[in-house]
Scaffold this motif. Structure first.
Motif, PDB file in Angstrom:
ATOM      1  N   HIS A 172      -4.856   6.195  -1.504  1.00 40.72           N
ATOM      2  CA  HIS A 172      -3.904   5.084  -1.436  1.00 40.72           C
ATOM      3  C   HIS A 172      -3.753   4.438  -2.800  1.00 40.72           C
ATOM      4  O   HIS A 172      -4.676   4.421  -3.601  1.00 40.72           O
ATOM      5  CB  HIS A 172      -4.392   4.037  -0.433  1.00 40.72           C
ATOM      6  CG  HIS A 172      -4.405   4.523   0.975  1.00 40.72           C
ATOM      7  ND1 HIS A 172      -4.666   3.721   2.050  1.00 40.72           N
ATOM      8  CD2 HIS A 172      -4.155   5.759   1.491  1.00 40.72           C
ATOM      9  CE1 HIS A 172      -4.594   4.426   3.167  1.00 40.72           C
ATOM     10  NE2 HIS A 172      -4.299   5.663   2.847  1.00 40.72           N
ATOM     11  N   ARG A 173      -2.558   3.883  -3.042  1.00 41.58           N
ATOM     12  CA  ARG A 173      -2.356   3.032  -4.217  1.00 41.58           C
ATOM     13  C   ARG A 173      -2.059   1.626  -3.736  1.00 41.58           C
ATOM     14  O   ARG A 173      -1.458   1.436  -2.676  1.00 41.58           O
ATOM     15  CB  ARG A 173      -1.216   3.559  -5.089  1.00 41.58           C
ATOM     16  CG  ARG A 173      -1.658   4.710  -5.988  1.00 41.58           C
ATOM     17  CD  ARG A 173      -0.539   5.187  -6.908  1.00 41.58           C
ATOM     18  NE  ARG A 173       0.555   5.789  -6.145  1.00 41.58           N
ATOM     19  CZ  ARG A 173       1.821   5.382  -6.191  1.00 41.58           C
ATOM     20  NH1 ARG A 173       2.149   4.351  -6.962  1.00 41.58           N
ATOM     21  NH2 ARG A 173       2.753   5.977  -5.480  1.00 41.58           N
ATOM     22  N   LEU A 174      -2.491   0.658  -4.541  1.00 35.76           N
ATOM     23  CA  LEU A 174      -2.424  -0.730  -4.114  1.00 35.76           C
ATOM     24  C   LEU A 174      -1.697  -1.551  -5.163  1.00 35.76           C
ATOM     25  O   LEU A 174      -1.975  -1.429  -6.351  1.00 35.76           O
ATOM     26  CB  LEU A 174      -3.863  -1.241  -3.999  1.00 35.76           C
ATOM     27  CG  LEU A 174      -4.103  -2.505  -3.206  1.00 35.76           C
ATOM     28  CD1 LEU A 174      -3.829  -2.230  -1.739  1.00 35.76           C
ATOM     29  CD2 LEU A 174      -5.560  -2.936  -3.376  1.00 35.76           C
ATOM     30  N   VAL A 225       0.861  -1.176   0.000  1.00 35.28           N
ATOM     31  CA  VAL A 225       0.000   0.000   0.000  1.00 35.28           C
ATOM     32  C   VAL A 225       0.899   1.228   0.000  1.00 35.28           C
ATOM     33  O   VAL A 225       1.825   1.328   0.801  1.00 35.28           O
ATOM     34  CB  VAL A 225      -0.915   0.016   1.249  1.00 35.28           C
ATOM     35  CG1 VAL A 225      -1.738   1.300   1.293  1.00 35.28           C
ATOM     36  CG2 VAL A 225      -1.833  -1.206   1.255  1.00 35.28           C
ATOM     37  N   THR A 226       0.662   2.139  -0.923  1.00 32.41           N
ATOM     38  CA  THR A 226       1.388   3.408  -0.934  1.00 32.41           C
ATOM     39  C   THR A 226       0.397   4.493  -0.555  1.00 32.41           C
ATOM     40  O   THR A 226      -0.652   4.631  -1.187  1.00 32.41           O
ATOM     41  CB  THR A 226       1.988   3.693  -2.331  1.00 32.41           C
ATOM     42  OG1 THR A 226       2.753   2.554  -2.727  1.00 32.41           O
ATOM     43  CG2 THR A 226       2.877   4.913  -2.290  1.00 32.41           C
ATOM     44  N   ARG A 227       0.743   5.202   0.503  1.00 31.74           N
ATOM     45  CA  ARG A 227      -0.200   6.162   1.057  1.00 31.74           C
ATOM     46  C   ARG A 227       0.180   7.565   0.637  1.00 31.74           C
ATOM     47  O   ARG A 227       0.986   8.212   1.274  1.00 31.74           O
ATOM     48  CB  ARG A 227      -0.212   6.038   2.589  1.00 31.74           C
ATOM     49  CG  ARG A 227      -0.677   4.666   3.026  1.00 31.74           C
ATOM     50  CD  ARG A 227      -0.561   4.456   4.514  1.00 31.74           C
ATOM     51  NE  ARG A 227      -1.302   3.242   4.858  1.00 31.74           N
ATOM     52  CZ  ARG A 227      -2.234   3.183   5.810  1.00 31.74           C
ATOM     53  NH1 ARG A 227      -2.540   4.243   6.507  1.00 31.74           N
ATOM     54  NH2 ARG A 227      -2.854   2.051   6.041  1.00 31.74           N
ATOM     55  N   HIS A 260      -9.472   4.802  -0.333  1.00 32.37           N
ATOM     56  CA  HIS A 260      -8.827   3.596   0.190  1.00 32.37           C
ATOM     57  C   HIS A 260      -9.663   2.331   0.007  1.00 32.37           C
ATOM     58  O   HIS A 260      -9.462   1.361   0.727  1.00 32.37           O
ATOM     59  CB  HIS A 260      -8.498   3.799   1.678  1.00 32.37           C
ATOM     60  CG  HIS A 260      -9.709   4.056   2.523  1.00 32.37           C
ATOM     61  ND1 HIS A 260     -10.098   5.316   2.897  1.00 32.37           N
ATOM     62  CD2 HIS A 260     -10.623   3.219   3.041  1.00 32.37           C
ATOM     63  CE1 HIS A 260     -11.184   5.234   3.621  1.00 32.37           C
ATOM     64  NE2 HIS A 260     -11.542   3.968   3.717  1.00 32.37           N
ATOM     65  N   VAL A 278      -5.934  -3.688   7.289  1.00 36.86           N
ATOM     66  CA  VAL A 278      -6.540  -3.931   5.984  1.00 36.86           C
ATOM     67  C   VAL A 278      -7.752  -4.827   6.199  1.00 36.86           C
ATOM     68  O   VAL A 278      -7.682  -5.797   6.968  1.00 36.86           O
ATOM     69  CB  VAL A 278      -5.531  -4.618   5.041  1.00 36.86           C
ATOM     70  CG1 VAL A 278      -6.227  -5.216   3.826  1.00 36.86           C
ATOM     71  CG2 VAL A 278      -4.453  -3.628   4.596  1.00 36.86           C
ATOM     72  N   ASP A 285      -0.789  -5.635  -5.693  1.00 36.03           N
ATOM     73  CA  ASP A 285      -1.074  -6.953  -5.134  1.00 36.03           C
ATOM     74  C   ASP A 285      -0.433  -7.995  -6.045  1.00 36.03           C
ATOM     75  O   ASP A 285      -0.851  -8.139  -7.196  1.00 36.03           O
ATOM     76  CB  ASP A 285      -2.594  -7.136  -5.077  1.00 36.03           C
ATOM     77  CG  ASP A 285      -3.011  -8.480  -4.497  1.00 36.03           C
ATOM     78  OD1 ASP A 285      -2.131  -9.285  -4.135  1.00 36.03           O
ATOM     79  OD2 ASP A 285      -4.228  -8.711  -4.408  1.00 36.03           O
ATOM     80  N   SER A 295      -7.937  -0.314   2.497  1.00 37.59           N
ATOM     81  CA  SER A 295      -6.558  -0.268   3.000  1.00 37.59           C
ATOM     82  C   SER A 295      -6.447   0.526   4.297  1.00 37.59           C
ATOM     83  O   SER A 295      -5.368   0.588   4.891  1.00 37.59           O
ATOM     84  CB  SER A 295      -5.611   0.286   1.934  1.00 37.59           C
ATOM     85  OG  SER A 295      -6.084   1.511   1.433  1.00 37.59           O
ATOM     86  N   GLU A 298       2.391  -0.560   5.311  1.00 37.16           N
ATOM     87  CA  GLU A 298       2.681  -0.491   3.874  1.00 37.16           C
ATOM     88  C   GLU A 298       2.867  -1.858   3.212  1.00 37.16           C
ATOM     89  O   GLU A 298       2.479  -2.039   2.065  1.00 37.16           O
ATOM     90  CB  GLU A 298       3.948   0.339   3.642  1.00 37.16           C
ATOM     91  CG  GLU A 298       3.741   1.827   3.889  1.00 37.16           C
ATOM     92  CD  GLU A 298       4.958   2.628   3.518  1.00 37.16           C
ATOM     93  OE1 GLU A 298       4.831   3.549   2.702  1.00 37.16           O
ATOM     94  OE2 GLU A 298       6.047   2.340   4.065  1.00 37.16           O
TER      95      GLU A 298
END
Ligand SMILES: O=c1[nH]c(=O)c2[nH]c(=O)[nH]c2[nH]1
Length: 287
Positions: free
Chosen positions: A27-29, A20-22, A113, A172, A31, A149, A258
């Protein structure tokens, strides 16, 4: 005739990392599932049990998590190259590194998020019809995978001598929704009804500040029924897809929510029915 060792390789398969980038509220995810396989001067380990050349697969898994924290994960090709080059450069016995990564795509639901996994759900319908004209229709979906997230807490739970779970006020929350909802009539606008129910499930999941998956379940069910007079009952089955924060301290790295290990089993399974108080009992509709 002698028996000799043929080709061989070894590594940690399917390390499931969620990064996870906050960036503030948005947020960006990322996976991914990372499989590492190393080969080289590994004869001794097979022939005599001398492990001197073997970098444990556990260390390979740790490297994946640590690199996710240290370098982030952008294009999976770059992340795979980074790992492959690292293992051959740092291990004299490793002549070849194979790194295979699968990426699961996610789409934003609403807010910053909340995400729904791409290419996901299956729409379902179950009808019963008796010769006397009695009918029922239950619509639904399976495998609608969603993730928040942040905005999820779990604390204040009962404890016994086997309880080790730490309370948390930021975790999460992810689940693969199976939901089925019962229609009051058998002549609804099915496609519109399905779209509205799906949207209500997603929006309620995203907008509920969750104190437990059970609480989120009720909000999701209520939201579907509130949105459509034609529905009287919904049954939900929500696996709690656990995401464990990885301890990166041994590698001198912090982990401020993160880098997560996405476990596939065991999982909590939260199930419940939400219904209107005038819903007549119809157990056969669900058979
Ligand atoms: O939302 C949750 N509900 C539970 O019942 C539970 N149990 C658990 O270990 N974690 C969680 N999370």
């Amino acid at each position: 005739m002698a028996v000799v060792l043929g080709p061989n390789r070894y590594g940690k398969a399917e390390t499931r990392v969620v990064r996870v980038t906050r960036d503030g509220g948005a947020h960006r995810l990322k996976d991914v599932s990372v499989s590492v396989s190393l080969s080289g001067a590994m004869d001794e380990v097979h022939l005599t049990g001398d492990n001197a050349a073997v970098l444990p697969t556990d260390s390979q898994k740790n490297t994946v998590f640590a690199f996710a924290r240290r370098h982030g994960i952008d294009a999976i090709e770059d992340f795979a190259l980074l790992l492959a080059r690292h293992f051959t450069a740092s291990q004299p016995a490793v002549a070849h590194a194979r790194v295979e990564i699968s990426e699961y795509g996610w789409r934003r639901i609403t807010g910053g998020h909340s995400f729904v996994r791409d290419g996901g759900e299956v729409r379902t319908a179950l009808v019963h019809h008796d010769a006397d004209g009695t009918e029922s229709v239950v619509s639904g979906l399976t495998d609608l995978v969603v993730l928040n997230s942040t905005g999820s807490e779990f604390h204040g739970f009962a404890r016994d001598e086997y309880t080790t779970l730490e309370p948390t006020d930021d975790r999460v929350l992810a689940t693969a929704v199976t939901a089925r909802w019962r229609h009051r009539a058998t002549d609804a606008a099915w496609d519109d009804s399905y779209a509205a129910a799906r949207d209500a499930l997603l929006t309620a999941f995203a907008e509920t500040h969750s104190l437990s998956l059970q609480q989120t379940l009720f909000q999701m069910g209520r939201s579907v029924l509130d949105g459509q007079d034609g529905l009287c009952e919904i049954r939900l089955s929500l696996p709690n897809k656990h995401h464990f924060l990885v301890d990166l301290e041994p590698f001198g790295l912090d982990n401020d929510n993160e880098v997560y290990f996405a476990a596939d089993r065991p999982y909590g399974l939260i199930e419940g029915t939400v219904l209107t108080d005038d819903a007549r009992d119809a157990p056969s509709a669900w058979n």
